[in-house]
Design a protein around this motif. Structure first.
Motif: not given
Length: 886
Positions: A262-267, A356-358, A368-373
């Motif tokens: 969701l966040i990666s597409t919104y970006r 996600s962090v964004f 944006s990147y996932p919590f894993a990053v």
């Protein structure tokens, strides 16, 4: 090197000033599309003015209905109205259904419908505003839905759907909240439909009802609407638009957790809308709610502007004060979402994952990147610290003991500055209260900020910190470079902890901390080489400030949003964040003394009186040529250059900061400003109001008081009405009613509750009022049935049923506005009639009875010539009746 120095430091200062200014500008402005047709924004402006002409809520039902009609009439210009099957009448579950409109050619067309539904008990169980045994009896909502079928549906299938929502009800005039979003969405829908845009997915534009009362419309839409071949069940992306004030910039502040795609597409589509995963945490600290909550597990985004909160939910939220720029930002984002997700394979969004962090950087890009990053970034920072430790053992670039002492000084400075700033906060607010700018009782919960206030607060924090650095550096025998290095380590400590414990918040620390650790590593590696080549200290380049300067666009918008949205509780958080950033340069502040002393000496010399005792021969006036030795005082005035003292500079900055805050506050809040807490439609009875309260307790003792709950209003009222005292339990100014005698026999009949078998009959004061019934001792009651007295006995109406399946002992029932007299029938586990404790509360806004209160008449007379106050003073009545064992 001298030439380099003359260029480098000014460039660094200009770089900081520009980034600081641009970051502030980014917090207050965003991107808007100018490519719409010529009608777009003029039409939106006309919608805004029409909808915001009056309040749109249950207390102003005629305009709420008129606004609904206006929206429907406008949608009819480019869609087909559809009425069949959309209405839920008395007692029905509201599971509305209607086929997609398809004319003779069999191809579905854009269609508009109204979902009229009673919000069911099952739906209400989901709503957070109704937790704790609270139930809204027979709450009917009227949602307006525009359905635009996509290519899959037009081809005979059932396509996925995109849903956009904006509530059309309001608290007061509601120009920004939320006529702005409604206006933007009306024009976005027209532009898409009339433009003939063809998307794969269906589009749903929902104008929801009763958001201000508790999100009832949005929940009824999501859980009770089966229209357009159950289009809501096919929604795989949703977005809600709302407003918190009439300033600021549009912000994407909330997303459904667990959908990384969701966040990666919104970006990809975002350019001009500020976005931050921290904003969700700030929002969750507030008492507000939005229709976004109703989306549940649907991948969704939440948008609002945050700023100018003093007008939020007040009469000043009118068309004249509305931000047209924000409306443009809303419309731009609505179109982008429809254009992107309308043609996107929405099944890609539904893949579950971690959080996600964004965040956005200026209006350039969204990261944006996932919590894993975020976890990996925390690991990288730990690895950098380890590398610095290992290399420093060999290079001996700095002493860890001194760095530790510097970190301790920084921590001590943080604590001392926060404490001093809190003292200054209360001192300044007390000063403002003494001059009548703010109400004294609201000091602890002031929620108002503008650029002047924020700038002044940060300026004072910096000055106080500089003072504490001077004191603590001397006390603990550390240098400024030690404190800066210790600050970098503290920053890294915060960043690592947040990366693992709260990754959504971590980026604001992790980005500058990561870069500062890189600077520290470079220092360890190249300190000696740099000194040998340039004969000067590497740290005089102030490289630790560069990461902070680059991070200003991340930090300042968050500070602005948090300061605008929250009360003084955020003061220590904002201060710590600012001082950790400023800790790269402020420890060196005392080194400016020589340069400032040079500037001071260039000022016009000050005249100083010098007094001295001298003994010298004085000629005798009578005998010329005869001298006698005399002792006397001599005063001489000499011109002396100014000497700069750090205490003077710090005091001067603090005074300037305090004046900035005071004047920034003085010219902000108006009579009905919302500066100390949330307002909503459920407590409108208190806003700008003198309230007559009649309360009859269980012993039959009646008390009559006059109360002012609106602290901002009381600030204006207190000079003209006397005898009110603060009541901490009620959080209001209260006095016993002893003015005019109220003719109770002619004006109204006191409320009462009478019981006949299992039927409780309630007598009400007015037909247009808000009624709340609190019941205790209900554990054995299995069912409550409410019947309005004005229902036609011949219609097919059996009342509204509430099933007490959880055997709750205490329940609260909110009845619809204007319910009038009613009966409540109960069914129990056995045939035995229950014994209930009942508290009946009735609220009447603008009651004729309250208009006769002496204080109301006096205030209306005093402020008759003041259009900003006199026209907004309201008079209300609250009747509270308690009856036990009935």
């Amino acid at each position: 090197m001298k030439t380099f120095t003359k260029i480098y430091y000014p460039v660094l200062a200009v770089f900081f000033a520009l980034m600081f200014a641009f970051a502030f500008a980014d917090a207050y402005g965003g991107g808007a599309k100018n490519g719409f047709d010529a009608e777009f924004y003029p039409n939106a402006d006309e919608h805004l003015k029409t909808l915001a002409a009056e309040g749109r809520n249950v207390y102003n039902a005629p305009h709420l209905i008129a606004s609904r009609g206006y929206i429907l009439n406008y949608l009819a210009n480019f869609s087909e109205p559809r009425d069949e099957g959309m209405n839920a009448v008395d007692g029905e579950d509201g599971m509305n259904d209607a086929e997609i409109y398809a004319p003779s050619d069999g191809v579905p067309k854009p269609t508009t419908a109204v979902q009229t539904a009673i919000v069911s008990q099952e739906t209400q169980k989901r709503i957070s505003s109704l937790k704790g045994g609270v139930y809204a009896v027979e709450k009917t909502v009227n949602n307006i839905i525009l359905y635009v079928p996509g290519s899959v549906t037009r081809g005979g299938g059932a396509g996925d759907a995109v849903l956009l929502t904006a509530h059309y009800d309001s608290v007061k005039n509601g120009a920004m909240d939320n006529a702005s979003s409604v206006s933007a969405m009306l024009e976005t829908a027209r532009y898409i439909v009339e433009g003939g845009a063809e998307y794969k997915n269906d589009l749903l534009f929902a104008f929801t009802d009763a958001e201000e009362e508790g999100m009832f419309g949005a929940y009824a839409l999501m859980y009770q609407f089966k229209g357009f071949n159950n289009a809501v069940s096919r929604v795989k992306f949703a977005a809600n638009f709302d407003s918190l004030g009439n300033a600021g910039s549009l912000l994407m502040f909330q997303s459904t957790p667990g959908y990384p795609k969701l966040i990666s597409t919104y970006r990809k589509l975002n350019g001009g809308t500020f976005t931050s995963s921290i904003a969700d945490t700030v929002y969750n600290s507030m008492s507000n709610f939005t229709d976004f909550e109703a989306f549940g597990d649907v991948p969704a985004l939440n948008f609002a502007n945050v700023g100018g909160t003093a007008v939020y939910h007040t009469d000043d939220d009118n068309a004249g004060n509305a931000s047209r720029r924000v409306i443009k930002e809303q419309a731009t984002m609505m179109y982008k979402l429809c254009d992107f997700y309308g043609g996107y394979d929405l099944n890609n969004l539904t893949a579950k994952g971690g959080g996600s962090v964004f965040f956005s950087y200026f209006d350039i890009t969204t990261v944006s990147y996932p919590f894993a990053v975020a976890y990996a970034v925390g690991g990288v920072m730990l690895a950098l610290v380890a590398a610095i430790v290992v290399l420093n053992r060999r290079k001996k670039a700095f002493a860890w003991r001194r760095a530790g002492a510097g970190a301790f000084v920084q921590a001590l400075t943080l604590a001392a500055t926060v404490a001093a700033l809190y003292a200054a906060y209360f001192l300044i607010n007390l000063t403002l209260a003494l001059f009548g700018v703010i109400p004294v009782r609201a000091i602890g919960g002031i929620r108002y900020a503008n650029p002047a206030i924020i700038t002044g607060a940060l300026l004072m924090a910096g000055a106080l910190a500089a003072m504490f650095y001077i004191v603590f550096k001397r006390a603990f025998a550390v240098k400024a470079t030690d404190v800066v290095r210790g600050n970098a380590l503290l920053f890294a400590l915060f960043a690592v902890a947040l990366s693992f414990a709260a990754p959504a918040l971590s980026y604001i620390f992790a980005v500058p901390a990561l870069l500062q650790l890189c600077v520290m590593l470079l220092y360890v590696l190249f300190k000696q080489k740099y000194r040998q080549k340039f004969s000067r200290d590497f740290e005089r380049l102030f490289l630790y400030t560069v990461p902070v300067i680059l991070s200003l666009p991340l930090v300042i918008p968050v500070v602005v949003i948090a300061a605008a949205a929250l009360s003084s509780a955020m003061l220590p958080v904002i201060t710590v964040l600012f001082l950790l950033a400023a800790g790269t340069i402020l420890p060196h502040a005392d080194k400016l003394k020589p340069a400032l002393d040079v500037l001071a000496k260039r000022l016009p010399a000050k005249k100083v009186r010098y007094e001295s005792t001298v003994t010298e021969p004085v000629e005798d006036k009578a005998k010329k040529g005869k001298f006698t030795m005399q002792t006397f005082k001599r005063v001489e005035v000499q011109k002396t250059p100014w000497n700069y003292k750090n205490r003077f500079g710090i005091a001067l900055v603090c005074v300037i900061a305090a004046l900035t805050v005071i004047f920034g506050s003085s010219f902000g809040p108006s009579f009905n400003a919302n500066i100390y807490g949330p307002r909503n439609v459920n407590n409108l009875v208190y806003d700008n109001s003198v309230v007559y309260v009649w309360e009859n307790d269980s012993a039959g003792t009646a008390t009559k008081t006059v109360e002012i709950h609106d602290l901002t209003a009381y600030k204006y009222f207190a000079e003209h009405v006397r005898g009110y005292k603060w009541n901490g339990g009620k959080k209001a100014y209260v006095k016993e009613y002893n003015n005019k005698v109220i003719d109770t026999d002619n004006l109204f009949k006191f409320p009462d509750v009478n019981k006949t078998g299992s039927v409780y009959t309630f007598t009400t004061f007015e037909s247009n009022s808000r009624i709340v019934v609190d019941i205790a001792g209900a554990a054995n009651v299995t069912k409550f049935i409410f019947n309005a007295a004005d229902r036609d006995a011949d219609d097919d109406y059996d009342g509204l049923v509430y099933d007490n399946t959880s055997a709750a002992d205490s329940l609260t029932f909110r009845l619809p506005y204007g319910y009038g007299g009613f009966t409540m029938t109960v069914e129990t586990v056995s045939d035995a009639s229950p014994s209930l404790d009942i508290t009946y509360t009735e609220e009447c806004i603008g009651s004729a009875l309250a208009e006769d209160i002496t204080d109301v008449e006096l205030l209306r007379e005093k402020f008759a010539g003041d259009g900003n106050i006199g026209g907004f003073i309201t008079a209300s009545v609250i009747l509270k009746y308690t009856k036990t064992a009935v």
